[in-house]
Design a protein around this motif. Structure first.
Motif, PDB file in Angstrom:
ATOM      1  N   UNK A   1      44.001  42.562 -80.171  1.00  0.00           N
ATOM      2  CA  UNK A   1      42.646  43.080 -80.127  1.00  0.00           C
ATOM      3  C   UNK A   1      42.498  44.217 -81.137  1.00  0.00           C
ATOM      4  N   UNK A   2      41.327  44.828 -81.164  1.00  0.00           N
ATOM      5  CA  UNK A   2      41.066  45.883 -82.149  1.00  0.00           C
ATOM      6  C   UNK A   2      41.966  47.091 -81.943  1.00  0.00           C
ATOM      7  N   UNK A   3      42.312  47.367 -80.719  1.00  0.00           N
ATOM      8  CA  UNK A   3      43.197  48.497 -80.448  1.00  0.00           C
ATOM      9  C   UNK A   3      44.573  48.277 -81.064  1.00  0.00           C
ATOM     10  N   UNK A   4      45.090  47.059 -80.947  1.00  0.00           N
ATOM     11  CA  UNK A   4      46.391  46.744 -81.529  1.00  0.00           C
ATOM     12  C   UNK A   4      46.335  46.809 -83.053  1.00  0.00           C
ATOM     13  N   UNK A   5      45.246  46.365 -83.616  1.00  0.00           N
ATOM     14  CA  UNK A   5      45.099  46.401 -85.079  1.00  0.00           C
ATOM     15  C   UNK A   5      45.021  47.840 -85.567  1.00  0.00           C
ATOM     16  N   UNK A   6      44.226  48.669 -84.892  1.00  0.00           N
ATOM     17  CA  UNK A   6      44.109  50.074 -85.306  1.00  0.00           C
ATOM     18  C   UNK A   6      45.432  50.815 -85.129  1.00  0.00           C
ATOM     19  N   UNK A   7      46.128  50.546 -84.031  1.00  0.00           N
ATOM     20  CA  UNK A   7      47.424  51.180 -83.822  1.00  0.00           C
ATOM     21  C   UNK A   7      48.430  50.728 -84.883  1.00  0.00           C
ATOM     22  N   UNK A   8      48.377  49.464 -85.252  1.00  0.00           N
ATOM     23  CA  UNK A   8      49.269  48.950 -86.293  1.00  0.00           C
ATOM     24  C   UNK A   8      48.997  49.627 -87.638  1.00  0.00           C
ATOM     25  N   UNK A   9      47.737  49.825 -87.952  1.00  0.00           N
ATOM     26  CA  UNK A   9      47.385  50.531 -89.189  1.00  0.00           C
ATOM     27  C   UNK A   9      47.880  51.976 -89.149  1.00  0.00           C
ATOM     28  N   UNK A  10      47.747  52.613 -87.980  1.00  0.00           N
ATOM     29  CA  UNK A  10      48.216  53.995 -87.847  1.00  0.00           C
ATOM     30  C   UNK A  10      49.738  54.076 -87.987  1.00  0.00           C
ATOM     31  N   UNK A  11      50.454  53.153 -87.367  1.00  0.00           N
ATOM     32  CA  UNK A  11      51.918  53.149 -87.479  1.00  0.00           C
ATOM     33  C   UNK A  11      52.332  52.857 -88.923  1.00  0.00           C
ATOM     34  N   UNK A  12      51.638  51.951 -89.586  1.00  0.00           N
ATOM     35  CA  UNK A  12      51.927  51.676 -90.991  1.00  0.00           C
ATOM     36  C   UNK A  12      51.702  52.893 -91.866  1.00  0.00           C
ATOM     37  N   UNK A  13      50.615  53.620 -91.620  1.00  0.00           N
ATOM     38  CA  UNK A  13      50.344  54.844 -92.372  1.00  0.00           C
ATOM     39  C   UNK A  13      51.384  55.920 -92.122  1.00  0.00           C
TER      40      UNK A  13
END
Length: 81
Positions: free
Chosen positions: A48-60
């Protein structure tokens, strides 16, 4: 003149190394976090969008950490010489 040229080449090489390391770290962090949410047992297997946003944050965060590590190691190497 020659020392200045070497310093510029060294700075350029450091920028290229930092950029490549940052891109690789970002992608690894992004994919690892998405894989965690996709395959970890017990979680709903929906991205979901939460997982995508968290993934972007972890990548950053991974990108920032890797780039700072490369910079710190380059400074330590320059001080030893």
């Amino acid at each position: 003149m020659i020392e200045q040229q070497k310093r510029q080449d060294s700075d350029q090489a450091l920028k290229i190394r930092r950029r490549r390391a940052g891109i690789a770290a970002f992608l690894v962090g992004l994919v690892a976090t998405l894989a965690f949410f996709a395959f970890f047992p017990g979680l709903p297997h929906v991205i979901d969008w939460g997982a995508i946003l968290l993934s972007l944050a972890v990548g950053g965060l991974a990108q920032w950490g890797c780039q700072s590590s490369v910079t710190r190691k380059a400074k330590e190497k320059a001080e030893r010489m």
